[in-house]
Design a protein around this motif. Structure first.
Motif, PDB file in Angstrom:
ATOM      1  N   SER A  17       0.832  -1.214   0.000  1.00  0.00           N
ATOM      2  CA  SER A  17       0.000   0.000   0.000  1.00  0.00           C
ATOM      3  C   SER A  17       0.860   1.255   0.000  1.00  0.00           C
ATOM      4  CB  SER A  17      -0.915   0.013   1.227  1.00  0.00           C
ATOM      5  OG  SER A  17      -1.804  -1.075   1.183  1.00  0.00           O
ATOM      6  N   ASP A  18       0.545   2.151  -0.916  1.00  0.00           N
ATOM      7  CA  ASP A  18       1.326   3.385  -1.058  1.00  0.00           C
ATOM      8  C   ASP A  18       0.451   4.486  -1.645  1.00  0.00           C
ATOM      9  OD1 ASP A  18       3.447   5.127  -1.035  1.00  0.00           O
ATOM     10  OD2 ASP A  18       4.410   4.293  -2.809  1.00  0.00           O
ATOM     11  N   PRO A  19      -0.405   5.077  -0.816  1.00  0.00           N
ATOM     12  CA  PRO A  19      -0.512   4.946   0.636  1.00  0.00           C
ATOM     13  C   PRO A  19      -1.618   4.002   1.080  1.00  0.00           C
ATOM     14  CG  PRO A  19      -1.717   6.887  -0.044  1.00  0.00           C
ATOM     15  CD  PRO A  19      -1.124   6.261  -1.300  1.00  0.00           C
ATOM     16  N   ALA A  51       3.717   2.932   8.885  1.00  0.00           N
ATOM     17  CA  ALA A  51       4.583   3.158   7.722  1.00  0.00           C
ATOM     18  C   ALA A  51       5.841   2.292   7.771  1.00  0.00           C
ATOM     19  CB  ALA A  51       4.954   4.636   7.611  1.00  0.00           C
ATOM     20  N   ARG A  55       4.135   1.126   2.635  1.00  0.00           N
ATOM     21  CA  ARG A  55       5.083   2.076   2.038  1.00  0.00           C
ATOM     22  C   ARG A  55       4.820   3.497   2.507  1.00  0.00           C
ATOM     23  NH1 ARG A  55       5.881  -0.191  -4.115  1.00  0.00           N
ATOM     24  NH2 ARG A  55       6.507  -2.262  -3.446  1.00  0.00           N
ATOM     25  N   SER A  56       3.539   3.842   2.670  1.00  0.00           N
ATOM     26  CA  SER A  56       3.156   5.133   3.236  1.00  0.00           C
ATOM     27  C   SER A  56       1.767   4.978   3.837  1.00  0.00           C
ATOM     28  CB  SER A  56       3.188   6.241   2.178  1.00  0.00           C
ATOM     29  OG  SER A  56       2.259   5.999   1.150  1.00  0.00           O
ATOM     30  N   SER A  70       5.728   8.360   5.807  1.00  0.00           N
ATOM     31  CA  SER A  70       6.339   7.589   4.728  1.00  0.00           C
ATOM     32  C   SER A  70       7.831   7.472   4.980  1.00  0.00           C
ATOM     33  CB  SER A  70       6.087   8.295   3.385  1.00  0.00           C
ATOM     34  OG  SER A  70       6.753   7.623   2.348  1.00  0.00           O
ATOM     35  N   GLN A  71       8.296   6.262   5.223  1.00  0.00           N
ATOM     36  CA  GLN A  71       9.725   5.971   5.331  1.00  0.00           C
ATOM     37  C   GLN A  71      10.529   7.045   6.071  1.00  0.00           C
ATOM     38  OE1 GLN A  71      10.235   2.848   4.259  1.00  0.00           O
ATOM     39  NE2 GLN A  71       8.112   2.863   3.600  1.00  0.00           N
TER      40      GLN A  71
END
Length: 135
Positions: A17-19, A51, A55-56, A70-71
């Motif tokens: 998922s991103d986001p 997160a 992925r975000s 996010s990261q």
């Protein structure tokens, strides 16, 4: 992925998922399903914890806006105070505007801002069908 309502999905779906978009209650449900200890942590920290898997992450906060992570990065976008007429479709307006911004190359912070703006506009109208496009 807008995981609303939160349902049990394979971990690999969350990881891709991103986001991942959830509200506060859904965020806690997803975190618990992933085995994360999030009892009593602030929403921004919850977004950061999620997160680490997705992925975000974007957590919507209704009239308070949204937080994102996010990261190793994260932030909060506050919503403008408005008279709420009807919340029908506000989440859909948020996600639609955010995704539109992302597909046009916006970073996550900017896209969340667009989503918050669209959601704020949506609650000022009755129903989900009378809204105007957000540019």
């Amino acid at each position: 992925m807008n995981l609303a309502p939160a349902i049990d999905v394979p971990r690999r779906v969350i990881e891709a998922s991103d986001p991942l978009v959830v509200n506060e209650v859904e965020a806690e449900e997803v975190a618990l399903a992933l085995g994360l200890d999030v009892d009593g942590i602030p929403t921004g920290d919850l977004a950061s914890a999620l997160a680490l898997v997705a992925r975000s992450v974007v957590i919507t906060l209704g009239a308070s806006g949204a937080v994102w992570a996010s990261q190793g990065e994260g932030g909060r976008t506050h919503a403008e105070r408005v008279e709420v007429v009807d919340t029908t479709g506000a989440g859909d307006a948020f996600v639609g505007a955010m995704v539109a911004a992302l597909t046009r190359g916006a970073d996550l912070a900017t896209a969340v801002g667009r989503g918050v703006s669209a959601g704020t506009r949506a609650v000022q109208l009755v129903g989900a069908r009378t809204g105007q496009a957000v540019r």
